[in-house]
Scaffold this motif. Sequence first.
Motif, PDB file in Angstrom:
ATOM      1  N   HIS A 190       0.816  -1.215   0.000  1.00  0.00           N
ATOM      2  CA  HIS A 190       0.000   0.000   0.000  1.00  0.00           C
ATOM      3  C   HIS A 190       0.851   1.267   0.000  1.00  0.00           C
ATOM      4  N   LEU A 191       0.223   2.363  -0.369  1.00  0.00           N
ATOM      5  CA  LEU A 191       0.854   3.677  -0.305  1.00  0.00           C
ATOM      6  C   LEU A 191       0.725   4.220   1.105  1.00  0.00           C
ATOM      7  N   ARG A 192       1.826   4.559   1.716  1.00  0.00           N
ATOM      8  CA  ARG A 192       1.819   5.129   3.066  1.00  0.00           C
ATOM      9  C   ARG A 192       1.728   6.655   3.011  1.00  0.00           C
TER      10      ARG A 192
ATOM     11  N   PRO B 107     -12.525  -0.146  -4.489  1.00  0.00           N
ATOM     12  CA  PRO B 107     -12.252   1.243  -4.107  1.00  0.00           C
ATOM     13  C   PRO B 107     -10.834   1.492  -3.606  1.00  0.00           C
ATOM     14  N   ASP B 108     -10.009   0.456  -3.539  1.00  0.00           N
ATOM     15  CA  ASP B 108      -8.667   0.590  -2.960  1.00  0.00           C
ATOM     16  C   ASP B 108      -7.595   0.889  -3.992  1.00  0.00           C
TER      17      ASP B 108
ATOM     18  N   VAL C 296      -3.002   7.934  -3.704  1.00  0.00           N
ATOM     19  CA  VAL C 296      -3.471   8.498  -2.449  1.00  0.00           C
ATOM     20  C   VAL C 296      -3.049   7.561  -1.324  1.00  0.00           C
ATOM     21  N   ALA C 297      -2.612   8.131  -0.209  1.00  0.00           N
ATOM     22  CA  ALA C 297      -2.230   7.309   0.939  1.00  0.00           C
ATOM     23  C   ALA C 297      -3.376   6.381   1.320  1.00  0.00           C
ATOM     24  N   GLY C 298      -3.058   5.119   1.561  1.00  0.00           N
ATOM     25  CA  GLY C 298      -4.051   4.109   1.906  1.00  0.00           C
ATOM     26  C   GLY C 298      -4.454   3.234   0.742  1.00  0.00           C
TER      27      GLY C 298
END
Length: 403
Positions: free
Chosen positions: A35-37, A359-360, A365-367
């Motif tokens: 994931h993007l932090r 939706p992920d 975008v972070a998350g």
Amino acid sequence: MNRRQLWRGGHLVTLQEKQGWGLVPDGVLITEGDHLRWVGPLADLPPTLCQGLTAEHDLQGALVTPGLIDAHTHLVYGGERSAEFELRLQGASYEDIARAGGGIRSTVAATRAASEADLQVAADARARTLMAEGLTTLEVKSGYGLSLEEEAKCLRVARRLSSLGLTVRTTFLGAHALPPEFDGRADDYVDAVCAWMPRLRDEGLVDAVDAFCERIAFSPAQTRRVFETARQLGLPVKLHAEQLSDQGGAALAAEFQALSCDHLEFVSDDGIQAMARSGTVAMLLPGAFYFLRETRLPPVAALRAAGVPMALATDHNPGSSPGLSLLLMLNMACTFFRMTPEEALRGLTVYAARALGLPDRGQLVAGQRADFCVWDAAHPRELAYYFGRNPRRATVIGGRHAG
């Protein structure tokens, strides 16, 4: 332990807001695991996030976008249909060919004759071609088996494409065409399709259910029966609709809160408003429009005015859209459908993700998942501008290089 990596020196296209590219010059991505932090300009990077890094990557000023998503394909099939292409050039219509026993039925025969191993080799090659242009998430429909055993075979092949590193969503399209053993018994075949669904779901082969609602396929009443069964099984639906005529499919799809309604050249104003109310994504397929030499454009301006999100996909299939280029779809969406380059890119990212119920992903975008593409380009509009040129430098899927 999750790997924390820093990706610096990128010209980021975040698509974070509802409008605008969301450009971040001299941007930084921090990925943690898959994931993007953190996402933002280098000047705003919190020093604490640089502690415990396991790797650093210099993007050298390259353009970075969310990973591309192909949310409508028929990637698993046997044979090819170039002879039908030649017939259409001589004046035969898609419907003429289908009614003469060609079309989908000819691919069904070739797919049934192919071994599962041969189908896997062919599907892997097609998926790798798409990955070479930045594909990170893929939807694959069945619909060329048209029996329980053959549909399951195709869905298994589709599931195994995830071994390439992709996220793969599988869609059961049993209601694609009438197989020869059910000639003249369309209602009986719909009964069979509905009866197969519980087993396919229980075997973990189905993420969603689709149908082809058209004069040469299945009626709205028959489609409704398929959708009612899917709803009872907790499976979301989507629909091939309004490609050749207005059968009221868009309104039917909206009634069942369909993830997407696809093609839509003949969609009515009522259908558009129903989609707007339900949040159903309009899946536009410029490859099929081009290859079939259609003249009726999907009503992009009306969809835009109603606030219906518009996604794009290759619709890769052997009969009406044999293309395997996501970048070409960007160009076609702009040149044929008059979408803006920003709308087109959102169609292969943000709204393609929504059309799959994911939706992920789709934005930087972070998350969100750490799925992104690195391009040799100065501005994102270049991705829709060129054709026949692949500016991809690298693809990252789940925080890992995928080539």
